[in-house]
Design a protein around this motif. Structure first.
Motif, short mmCIF file in Angstrom:
data_model
loop_
_atom_site.label_atom_id
_atom_site.label_comp_id
_atom_site.label_asym_id
_atom_site.label_seq_id
_atom_site.Cartn_x
_atom_site.Cartn_y
_atom_site.Cartn_z
N MET A 1 -46.97 57.84 80.73
CA MET A 1 -48.07 57.33 80.45
C MET A 1 -47.68 55.98 79.57
O MET A 1 -46.86 55.92 78.96
CB MET A 1 -48.80 58.28 79.19
CG MET A 1 -50.03 57.58 78.37
SD MET A 1 -50.53 58.50 76.97
CE MET A 1 -51.07 60.20 77.76
N SER A 2 -48.73 54.98 79.98
CA SER A 2 -48.29 53.79 79.37
C SER A 2 -48.50 53.65 77.70
O SER A 2 -49.57 54.76 77.27
CB SER A 2 -49.31 52.54 80.10
OG SER A 2 -50.49 53.22 79.92
N LYS A 3 -48.18 52.85 77.06
CA LYS A 3 -48.51 52.93 75.73
C LYS A 3 -49.05 51.44 75.26
O LYS A 3 -48.36 50.64 74.73
CB LYS A 3 -47.13 53.33 74.98
CG LYS A 3 -46.65 54.60 75.28
CD LYS A 3 -45.43 54.98 74.23
CE LYS A 3 -44.76 56.36 74.67
NZ LYS A 3 -45.66 57.39 73.99
N PRO A 4 -50.27 51.39 75.65
CA PRO A 4 -51.06 50.11 75.15
C PRO A 4 -51.26 49.93 73.72
O PRO A 4 -51.47 48.86 73.22
CB PRO A 4 -52.30 49.96 75.96
CG PRO A 4 -52.51 51.32 76.09
CD PRO A 4 -51.22 52.31 76.10
N LEU A 5 -50.98 50.86 72.86
CA LEU A 5 -51.28 50.67 71.46
C LEU A 5 -49.91 50.42 70.67
O LEU A 5 -50.12 50.74 69.52
CB LEU A 5 -52.07 51.90 70.96
CG LEU A 5 -53.51 51.86 71.59
CD1 LEU A 5 -54.52 53.20 71.11
CD2 LEU A 5 -54.25 50.60 71.20
N ILE A 6 -48.93 50.18 71.21
CA ILE A 6 -47.73 50.22 70.34
C ILE A 6 -47.74 49.16 69.52
O ILE A 6 -48.23 47.97 69.86
CB ILE A 6 -46.62 50.15 71.37
CG1 ILE A 6 -45.79 51.13 71.98
CG2 ILE A 6 -45.33 49.44 70.44
CD1 ILE A 6 -44.86 51.27 73.04
N GLY A 7 -47.53 49.26 68.10
CA GLY A 7 -47.50 48.34 67.07
C GLY A 7 -49.04 48.21 66.41
O GLY A 7 -49.13 47.78 65.50
N LEU A 30 -50.56 57.19 73.04
CA LEU A 30 -50.67 55.69 73.57
C LEU A 30 -49.97 54.75 72.81
O LEU A 30 -49.95 53.50 73.01
CB LEU A 30 -52.36 55.43 73.77
CG LEU A 30 -53.28 56.26 74.42
CD1 LEU A 30 -54.77 55.72 74.32
CD2 LEU A 30 -52.75 56.03 76.00
N GLY A 31 -49.30 55.11 71.95
CA GLY A 31 -48.15 54.46 71.16
C GLY A 31 -48.68 53.92 69.63
O GLY A 31 -47.76 53.36 69.00
N ALA A 32 -50.03 54.53 69.22
CA ALA A 32 -50.31 54.02 67.67
C ALA A 32 -49.69 55.16 66.90
O ALA A 32 -49.61 56.17 67.17
CB ALA A 32 -51.93 54.15 67.77
N ASN A 33 -49.31 54.67 65.63
CA ASN A 33 -49.30 55.28 64.25
C ASN A 33 -50.33 55.89 63.95
O ASN A 33 -51.44 55.08 64.14
CB ASN A 33 -48.10 54.50 63.46
CG ASN A 33 -47.02 54.18 63.80
OD1 ASN A 33 -46.28 54.67 64.65
ND2 ASN A 33 -46.72 52.70 63.41
N VAL A 221 -62.12 58.05 73.31
CA VAL A 221 -61.71 57.36 72.18
C VAL A 221 -60.29 56.22 72.42
O VAL A 221 -60.34 55.32 72.42
CB VAL A 221 -61.18 58.15 71.13
CG1 VAL A 221 -60.54 57.38 69.79
CG2 VAL A 221 -62.43 58.59 70.38
N GLY A 222 -59.56 56.83 73.21
CA GLY A 222 -58.41 55.92 73.78
C GLY A 222 -58.86 55.01 74.64
O GLY A 222 -58.16 53.70 74.36
N TYR A 223 -59.79 55.03 75.41
CA TYR A 223 -60.30 53.86 76.24
C TYR A 223 -60.82 52.79 75.28
O TYR A 223 -60.31 51.77 75.38
CB TYR A 223 -61.23 54.40 77.31
CG TYR A 223 -62.04 53.23 77.84
CD1 TYR A 223 -61.30 52.27 78.61
CD2 TYR A 223 -63.27 52.77 77.57
CE1 TYR A 223 -62.03 50.95 79.06
CE2 TYR A 223 -64.17 51.71 77.96
CZ TYR A 223 -63.38 50.91 78.78
OH TYR A 223 -63.74 49.89 79.49
N LEU A 224 -61.88 53.41 74.16
CA LEU A 224 -62.28 52.26 73.48
C LEU A 224 -61.45 51.83 72.44
O LEU A 224 -61.64 50.55 72.14
CB LEU A 224 -63.46 53.23 72.79
CG LEU A 224 -64.75 53.60 73.32
CD1 LEU A 224 -65.48 54.22 72.57
CD2 LEU A 224 -65.52 52.36 73.96
N ALA A 225 -60.47 52.24 72.25
CA ALA A 225 -59.13 51.65 71.39
C ALA A 225 -58.35 50.75 72.08
O ALA A 225 -57.57 50.04 71.46
CB ALA A 225 -58.22 52.77 70.59
N SER A 226 -58.32 50.73 73.36
CA SER A 226 -57.46 50.05 74.13
C SER A 226 -57.82 48.57 74.30
O SER A 226 -59.06 48.27 74.27
CB SER A 226 -57.26 50.86 75.60
OG SER A 226 -58.38 50.59 76.41
N PRO A 227 -56.99 47.86 74.75
CA PRO A 227 -57.15 46.42 75.07
C PRO A 227 -58.13 46.40 76.24
O PRO A 227 -58.74 45.24 76.36
CB PRO A 227 -55.92 45.65 75.44
CG PRO A 227 -54.97 46.88 74.82
CD PRO A 227 -55.52 48.04 74.88
#
Length: 245
Positions: A1-7, A30-33, A221-227
């Protein structure tokens, strides 16, 4: 799985179980804390934190009632002290008592509205400044298929969720130029995590032929939170297997 939400850091209210837990774990993947919040069951929130850490993200449990101004302020301060800013706000906390309208007290009404509507206002007010400073943010609120239709013996639920929809549309307009999107998810009939099978009576009304589960909501939610969702704002997305809303 890609992690577009790192940071990025997400605050997910009502994330001790079911949909909230699913969202927290998915965003972690997805990488989010993730800041995990619940009002009563700290053990359940701690289990969510374990799953978030297992997914490779940092977890922070902050207990508090999103219907109480002091609790919201304290939770926001703890989250910002730990992570600096909260980039993704998911207002999932809610109360859904059922009572005939003419038997309803002021306390019944306020208990629902304070969490679902006023709580969403307070968390947005707490975290939006950081999003504005960074020029990026996501706010994801919740309605509900029954609430939008008109909740039988649940007038404050419908009123609060329609209010959340109005709040979301207003914020989406005001903060779109700042790189912040605000959307609403309206879940249909979602099976609780502890249930082993769908309810046949409920399935009969769902065109796809099965009840939704927490990962179905979490994926949205993951989609809406993504870039990738940068051009989606001010929308209510029904995740309900094709039922009419």
């Amino acid at each position: 799985m890609s992690k577009p939400l790192i940071g990025k850091t997400a605050f997910v209210s009502g994330s001790g179980q079911n949909i909230g837990r699913g969202i927290a774990v998915h965003l972690a993947g997805l990488g989010a804390n993730v800041v995990i919040n619940g009002s009563r069951d700290e053990a359940a929130c701690t289990e969510t934190a374990r799953l978030v850490a297992e997914a490779g993200a940092e977890a922070l449990v902050v207990m508090g009632d999103m219907g109480q101004a002091d609790d919201v302020a304290r939770a926001a301060d703890i989250a910002k002290t730990r992570f600096g800013t909260v980039d993704i706000l998911v207002n999932n906390a809610a109360r859904r008592p059922h009572k005939p309208f003419l038997e309803m007290t002021d306390e019944d009404w306020d208990g629902v509205v304070d969490v679902a509507l006023t709580g969403a206002f307070r968390t947005a007010r707490a975290f939006l400044p950081g999003m504005v400073d960074k020029g990026w943010g996501r706010i994801i609120n919740f309605a509900g298929m029954k609430a939008i239709r008109g909740y039988f013996e649940g007038a404050p639920i419908s009123a609060a969720k329609h209010g959340v929809w109005g709040l979301s549309k207003a914020l989406s307009t005001e903060f779109a130029p700042k790189g912040i999107t605000v959307n609403v998810i309206s879940p249909g009939q979602i099976r609780k995590d502890e249930d082993n099978a769908d309810d046949p009576k409920r399935v009969a009304t769902i065109p796809v032929g099965f009840m939704g589960q927490s990962p179905d909501i979490a994926a949205c939610v993951g989609y809406l939170a993504s870039p990738e969702a940068r051009f989606v704002t001010g929308q209510m997305i029904a995740v309900n297997g094709g039922e009419e809303t």
